[in-house]
Design a protein around this motif. Structure first.
Motif, PDB file in Angstrom:
ATOM      1  N   TYR A   1      25.996  52.863  -6.987  1.00  0.00           N
ATOM      2  CA  TYR A   1      24.868  52.330  -6.237  1.00  0.00           C
ATOM      3  C   TYR A   1      24.927  52.732  -4.762  1.00  0.00           C
ATOM      4  CZ  TYR A   1      23.695  49.710 -10.388  1.00  0.00           C
ATOM      5  OH  TYR A   1      23.350  49.387 -11.665  1.00  0.00           O
TER       6      TYR A   1
ATOM      7  N   GLY B   1      19.044  42.036  -8.537  1.00  0.00           N
ATOM      8  CA  GLY B   1      20.366  41.607  -8.085  1.00  0.00           C
ATOM      9  C   GLY B   1      20.296  40.985  -6.712  1.00  0.00           C
ATOM     10  N   ILE B   2      19.631  41.688  -5.794  1.00  0.00           N
ATOM     11  CA  ILE B   2      19.550  41.175  -4.425  1.00  0.00           C
ATOM     12  C   ILE B   2      18.794  39.854  -4.405  1.00  0.00           C
ATOM     13  CG2 ILE B   2      18.556  41.627  -2.159  1.00  0.00           C
ATOM     14  CD1 ILE B   2      19.207  44.575  -2.617  1.00  0.00           C
TER      15      ILE B   2
ATOM     16  N   ASN C   1      17.060  46.860 -11.169  1.00  0.00           N
ATOM     17  CA  ASN C   1      18.362  46.183 -11.191  1.00  0.00           C
ATOM     18  C   ASN C   1      18.779  45.789  -9.799  1.00  0.00           C
ATOM     19  OD1 ASN C   1      18.862  46.194 -13.842  1.00  0.00           O
ATOM     20  ND2 ASN C   1      20.293  47.929 -13.845  1.00  0.00           N
ATOM     21  N   ILE C   2      18.656  46.727  -8.891  1.00  0.00           N
ATOM     22  CA  ILE C   2      19.082  46.451  -7.519  1.00  0.00           C
ATOM     23  C   ILE C   2      18.259  45.315  -6.931  1.00  0.00           C
ATOM     24  CG2 ILE C   2      19.221  47.400  -5.200  1.00  0.00           C
ATOM     25  CD1 ILE C   2      19.766  50.109  -6.451  1.00  0.00           C
TER      26      ILE C   2
ATOM     27  N   THR D   1      29.400  31.863  -0.762  1.00  0.00           N
ATOM     28  CA  THR D   1      28.353  31.712  -1.770  1.00  0.00           C
ATOM     29  C   THR D   1      28.650  32.497  -3.036  1.00  0.00           C
ATOM     30  OG1 THR D   1      26.754  31.520   0.012  1.00  0.00           O
ATOM     31  CG2 THR D   1      25.873  31.903  -2.167  1.00  0.00           C
ATOM     32  N   PHE D   2      29.176  33.690  -2.894  1.00  0.00           N
ATOM     33  CA  PHE D   2      29.208  34.581  -4.048  1.00  0.00           C
ATOM     34  C   PHE D   2      30.519  34.504  -4.816  1.00  0.00           C
ATOM     35  CE2 PHE D   2      26.367  37.324  -1.261  1.00  0.00           C
ATOM     36  CZ  PHE D   2      25.261  36.631  -1.685  1.00  0.00           C
TER      37      PHE D   2
ATOM     38  N   THR E   1      18.701  37.529  -6.747  1.00  0.00           N
ATOM     39  CA  THR E   1      19.544  36.418  -7.185  1.00  0.00           C
ATOM     40  C   THR E   1      20.569  36.070  -6.116  1.00  0.00           C
ATOM     41  OG1 THR E   1      21.116  37.908  -8.246  1.00  0.00           O
ATOM     42  CG2 THR E   1      19.336  37.051  -9.609  1.00  0.00           C
ATOM     43  N   LEU E   2      21.052  37.089  -5.416  1.00  0.00           N
ATOM     44  CA  LEU E   2      22.025  36.810  -4.365  1.00  0.00           C
ATOM     45  C   LEU E   2      21.379  35.978  -3.262  1.00  0.00           C
ATOM     46  CD1 LEU E   2      23.911  40.195  -4.002  1.00  0.00           C
ATOM     47  CD2 LEU E   2      24.562  38.205  -5.315  1.00  0.00           C
TER      48      LEU E   2
ATOM     49  N   ARG F   1      20.647  28.049  -9.965  1.00  0.00           N
ATOM     50  CA  ARG F   1      20.243  29.020  -8.948  1.00  0.00           C
ATOM     51  C   ARG F   1      21.453  29.541  -8.182  1.00  0.00           C
ATOM     52  NH1 ARG F   1      16.261  25.673  -5.748  1.00  0.00           N
ATOM     53  NH2 ARG F   1      16.091  27.431  -4.327  1.00  0.00           N
TER      54      ARG F   1
ATOM     55  N   GLY G   1      22.359  32.254 -12.211  1.00  0.00           N
ATOM     56  CA  GLY G   1      21.512  33.411 -12.048  1.00  0.00           C
ATOM     57  C   GLY G   1      22.161  34.535 -11.269  1.00  0.00           C
ATOM     58  N   ASN G   2      23.231  34.209 -10.574  1.00  0.00           N
ATOM     59  CA  ASN G   2      23.830  35.181  -9.672  1.00  0.00           C
ATOM     60  C   ASN G   2      24.242  36.457 -10.404  1.00  0.00           C
ATOM     61  OD1 ASN G   2      25.837  36.543  -8.021  1.00  0.00           O
ATOM     62  ND2 ASN G   2      25.678  34.748  -6.717  1.00  0.00           N
ATOM     63  N   VAL G   3      23.846  37.577  -9.861  1.00  0.00           N
ATOM     64  CA  VAL G   3      24.067  38.843 -10.571  1.00  0.00           C
ATOM     65  C   VAL G   3      25.557  39.138 -10.724  1.00  0.00           C
ATOM     66  CG1 VAL G   3      23.822  40.218  -8.476  1.00  0.00           C
ATOM     67  CG2 VAL G   3      23.425  41.273 -10.666  1.00  0.00           C
TER      68      VAL G   3
END
Lengths: 158, 354, 374, 182
Positions: B330, A10-11, A6-7, B314-315, A13-14, C196, C200-202
């Motif tokens: 986490y 996740g990273i 998961n980690i 971006t996020f 996709t970021l 993208r 897809g972003n988590v």
């Protein structure tokens, strides 16, 4: 192990997202879509069909093509057009004929639907491409489209 | 008490020639404080400008480019405008706390700057618990945010303030623990010593894998500490309007705004100090010219600031419960394991030394 | 034991009201939501409408059929062409006019371009609502290309009023085909980029998956349509079930997801952009020659009776219900606007979620307030 | 289902008691089989027309409205589960509502109309327990036509302010200041 995948996913996709914005950042010089408006006035040209305002073209003899049939006035949904007309005597035939005194156009009420131009039988009015319509006084938006002393071009009948 | 390696010394020596020693130390402190205040008020404004230009470049825009050369004076003009604006407030707000809040935020941000080692000489205040001081000070800011949000008598502001409290309490842990991981390497909390240790290679190189993990955790938690996107739950303009500073205007708003940027600078500066060797040049290329340390320090810091801006533009924003999940499920467990790994590495001397 | 109760009483949580809107960044206009919340949890959402109600339905009762068309521009301004088309189709069907194929094809192409433009804007705003501010500009950049195409051919970028009962106001501009092809080629490289950057972003997936769930039964019961309905597995594409204009000549898939959450609605819209591109590609190369307008009477009088026309706008099913008594004005004209029904499901979807969920849910409803307020 | 079979089925649900004076009064709530068996040719309380519309139009009496609607939704052959349009109409003398229904299973449509001559206090049964979308649509109708709905959970003005005088979409509404009459 799902925890770690998961980690990592996740990273990943970021980072993918960051690569997109990063690409645009690097190409920002030529990629900018900003229109620096008052500066580009010289080169800013509207499309031919752009509906900025209704105008009435006059030829070099100060003649227009409006016969004062008032079809545009009826077609207008908002009461934007007001035609003040008169009866005049035609010089050639000597008959009484309708002619416009003032073609009043309230730009402030116009929704640019184009019905008036669509119905005009003589193509007397057209779209103007001017888009800088702001004024300090609202009354300046009420315009008389026919030039003073202008008259109907000869041979135009409705 | 002797404060080593600091510009205060130099100024104090010069002042002592003019007045008594105790008076001189007070005057020196005030002078240094004023210098810092001046420099960082301006630097904060330029950070705002940088943020706006960088954001524009990410977003296919040009950004402010009218006031001054390439918009250099834009934020100055904005600050002037904000100063001249009317200060509005809500009825039935707790006036005293409402007015106090922005000062809390800005002062805590500026205080932390005092211990930053810009070069070997240019450091106002080099105490032996430097890192501890930084962590302590950087979490005072949240009190200002809580006060501001609560005293505004506005529900959006209150939600924002409460979120801020939750967020800072959680992420403080990660900031502290990730820095603690690095302190295992240095064995000292004093910033000058931490820099000194890095003459044998930056800590991120020395500590390799656990150090990189610690750096990533630090950047995430640090971004959260500054309440910036993707952790801007506190402001979250699409949810809360403007969050805790909804009811602030004029200069008080500017304080909040400026504090955010100084905080961002701070977080990046701490990262630069602890992970990237502060003013040390890479491979010692400019070791002979000590004043270039400022350049290297700022360069490293600005790169990290840019990274945070990149995150921001971006996020998407996390939801408030996901924010806590990220921390407690986490970051925190990974961090704790990471400390053990780092301790093992230090114990077994697996450090990479150049 | 006694003490515990007292403590609980002291810390009893209290529900409180929050006014979201009419001026709020996430309500996309002048929608006002009365939220009852408990901490972060939303207990009740009550929309308050009417801030920009102009009573278009009443205005239609005094306008001629040609004049009604331009009013529909001002309803769902992001799919203005499709709204115009709905009224024109109603009038044409009532008069039983034979519409040239050229007109039908052009209408369909511009309609699909409108849909893409609307979805581009929605994508940008969706990103912004969940906190990714940059998407806004990327979405607008692509929408701008479509707006340029519209401006060149129709004369306006937003309120185009390009349709008239009987056809189109003008023929297409000579650059139209080339520009559309350029756009299609350009946009095909951009949708993967959208994916993208955001899909897809988590963080985005965490924000949207399992949020604002609307089951299929509820979707039908609430009468939601368009991408919102299709995200819940409610197959409701008017283009499939009641094809109009040239839509029966093209093949396309109805984007359908069954999850019913925010991410499903998001995916449906992304999928729809691909489908619209494919429809445009099928039509753009063979626009038949012919008239661009059929002559109608200067005063259009509909026969006595009732007429209903459905079209699929970018937001869902738009219905035009005309009751005519044989005069030049409609006796009663009702617009069944998609946004209105979609909004009615918001309360159901957002209750129990957090404030952030409400914003994400509202973003995928893709509300256009004039469409709701009419 | 074609319009003819629909008409037949619906008509059998509401037999006209006057047309079958001799037979026993029929409980409308009974199963449809029983009714069909008793009076297959019974004229209905519903009025059907297809004239001037592309759908089958059913005019129903206000007292039978809710019953008809819930039957339309629940009966397997009809299953009109999608209320896609609900419009209030002012027919001059009557006030009424037009329901446009579609079945997502069978893809057939029907229009149900209901009218009342009571202009002072027009009231119908609410259908928002059958289709939840009716909640907003009925509020809109209430707002613009002043038609009240029984059992509506939240019947108040939707678009206009609570103080608004009159019901704008009625034909006899006058507002000399804001309305431009051509």
């Amino acid at each position: 192990m799902g925890y770690f995948s998961n980690i990592f996913n996740g990273i990943k996709t970021l980072l993918t997202g960051m690569s997109i914005t990063g690409k645009y950042f690097l190409n920002s010089r030529k990629g900018a879509i900003t229109q620096q408006y008052p500066d580009n006035r010289e080169t800013l040209k509207m499309f031919d069909r752009f509906r900025g305002e209704v105008i009435m073209p006059h030829d070099e003899n100060n003649e227009h093509a409006c016969t004062g049939c008032q079809k545009c006035e009826i077609a207008c949904p908002n009461g934007t057009i007001e035609i003040i007309w008169d009866r005049g005597i035609d010089e050639e035939t000597g008959k009484k004929k309708k002619k416009i005194d003032q073609f009043v156009y309230h730009l402030s009420m116009c929704t640019m639907c184009g019905l008036c131009i669509d119905v005009c039988p003589t193509d007397a009015i057209e779209w103007g491409q001017n888009f800088e319509n702001s004024v300090y006084d609202r009354t300046a938006l009420t315009r008389v489209l026919n030039e003073p002393e202008s008259k109907v071009r000869a041979g135009i009948e409705d | 008490m002797r404060i080593p390696l600091s510009i205060t010394d130099n100024i104090q020596e010069w002042l002592v020639s003019m007045m008594s020693e105790s008076a001189a130390s007070y005057v020196a402190m005030i002078i240094v404080a004023l210098i810092y205040l001046g420099i960082f008020a301006i630097a904060g404004l330029f950070l705002v400008l940088i943020e706006r230009r960088v954001a524009a470049w990410f977003q296919l825009r040009i950004g402010p480019n009218r006031v001054g050369f390439q918009g250099l004076l834009q934020t100055m003009a904005d600050a002037l405008k904000l100063v001249s604006k009317e200060l509005t407030g809500t009825d039935r707000a707790d006036k005293f706390l409402y007015n106090l809040a922005p000062y809390f935020v800005i002062i805590s941000a500026l205080m932390a700057l005092g211990v930053m080692p810009f070069t070997k000489e240019f450091q106002a205040f080099d105490i032996n618990i430097g890192i501890f001081f930084l962590i302590a000070i950087s979490s005072i800011g949240v009190i200002g945010i809580l006060l501001g949000g609560w005293a505004s008598n506005n529900k959006f502001a209150l939600i924002g303030a409460m979120r801020s409290g939750v967020q800072t309490i959680s992420y403080e842990l990660s900031v502290g623990l990730s820095l603690l991981t690095m302190i295992l390497l240095t064995g000292s909390l004093q910033l000058s010593e931490i820099v000194e240790v890095q003459k044998g290679g930056w800590l991120i190189v020395q500590g390799h894998i656990p150090a990189i993990i610690a750096f990533m955790i630090y950047m995430i938690a640090g971004t959260a500490e500054t309440n910036r996107a993707p952790f801007d739950m506190v402001e979250a303009e699409s949810e809360l309007g403007a969050g805790f500073h909804t009811e602030y205007s004029g200069m008080k708003f500017a304080y909040f705004f400026l504090a955010e940027f100084i905080n961002m600078f701070l977080i990046a500066a701490i990262a630069a100090t602890v992970f990237f060797g502060a003013w040390l040049s890479p491979f010692g290329i400019t070791e002979s010219i000590p004043w270039l340390g400022v350049f290297w320090f700022l360069a490293k810091t600005l790169v990290l600031v840019f990274l945070m801006m990149w995150f921001r533009w971006t996020f998407p924003r996390l939801r408030v419960d996901q924010l806590l999940t990220l921390e407690w499920k986490y970051l925190l467990p990974i961090n704790l394991v990471n400390i053990v790994i780092m301790a093992f590495i230090v114990w077994q001397k697996l450090i990479i030394q150049i | 034991m006694q003490e515990t109760t007292t403590i609980n009483n002291n810390f009893k949580s209290e529900e409180y009201f929050i006014n979201m809107g009419p001026q709020h960044p996430a309500t996309h206009g002048v929608l006002r939501l009365l939220l009852t919340i408990d901490g972060e949890i939303i207990k009740k959402v009550e929309p308050d409408l009417g801030y920009i109600h102009r009573s278009i339905e009443k205005m239609c009762e005094r306008d001629s059929y040609q004049q009604i068309v331009h009013l529909t521009d001002r309803m769902d301004y992001l799919s203005s062409h499709i709204n115009n088309e709905a009224v024109c189709l109603t009038v044409e069907n009532a008069l039983q006019l034979e519409i040239p194929e050229r007109v039908q094809v052009i209408r369909t192409i511009i309609g699909e371009l409108t849909r893409i433009a609307s979805h581009c804007l929605w994508w940008g705003v969706m990103g912004m609502d969940v906190g990714a501010l940059t998407t806004y500009f990327y979405g607008f950049r692509d929408r701008e290309m479509i707006n340029d195409i519209f401006e060149e051919t129709c004369g306006a970028r937003l309120t185009m009023n390009y349709n008239v009962p009987g056809g189109l106001m003008w023929d297409i501009h000579e650059n139209f085909v080339k520009r559309v092809k350029d756009f299609v080629a350009h946009f095909k490289t951009k949708i993967p980029e959208y994916d993208r950057l955001l899909t897809g972003n988590v963080i985005f997936q965490k924000r949207t998956k399992g949020v604002g769930i609307l089951t299929k039964e509820d979707a039908i019961s609430f009468g939601v349509s368009g991408p919102v309905g299709r995200g819940s597995g409610f197959s409701c594409d008017v283009r499939k079930y009641h094809p109009y204009s040239a839509l029966d000549k093209v093949t396309f898939n109805e984007a359908l997801r069954t999850e019913g959450d925010t991410f499903a609605r998001y995916s449906v819209r992304i999928q729809e952009m691909w489908e619209s591109l494919s429809i445009i590609e099928q039509l753009i190369d063979n626009i038949p020659e012919g008239e661009f307008r059929v002559k109608t009477n200067a005063v259009i009088k509909l026969p006595k009776g009732e007429f209903y026309q459905k079209v699929e706008t970018a937001r869902g099913e738009l219905g035009v219900y005309v009751i005519s008594t044989g005069t030049k004005n409609p006796y009663r004209l009702k617009f069944r606007s998609p946004g209105f029904s979609n909004l009615s499901a918001l309360s159901h979807m957002a209750t129990g979620g957090k404030i952030g969920d409400l914003v994400a849910t509202m973003a995928t409803l893709d509300l256009v307030i004039p469409d709701i307020d009419r | 289902m074609t319009n003819e079979t629909l008409q037949e089925l619906l008509g059998s649900w509401f037999p006209n008691p006057e047309a079958s004076v001799a037979s026993e009064p029929v409980e409308v709530t009974e199963g449809e089989d029983a009714i069909e068996a008793k009076e297959p040719i019974n004229p209905s309380l519903l009025e059907f027309t297809e004239e001037g519309s592309q759908f089958l139009n059913v005019l129903v009496k206000p007292e039978n409205l809710h019953q008809l609607m819930s039957k339309l939704k629940t009966t397997a052959e009809t299953s009109f589960d999608y209320l896609f349009c609900l419009s209030g109409v002012d027919w001059g003398t009557d006030l009424g509502i037009v329901y446009h229904l579609e079945s997502t299973k069978h893809r057939h449509s029907i229009v149900v109309k209901v009218k009342t001559e009571d202009r002072e206090n027009p009231t119908f049964d609410s259908v928002c327990d059958i289709w939840r979308t009716a909640d907003f649509h009925e509020r809109e109708v209430f707002d613009f036509f002043g038609i009240k709905f029984n059992n509506h959970p939240n019947l108040k003005r939707l678009f206009l302010t609570d103080e608004w005088d009159g019901f704008p979409l009625r034909k006899d509404y006058v507002d000399e200041i804001n309305m431009v009459v051509k």
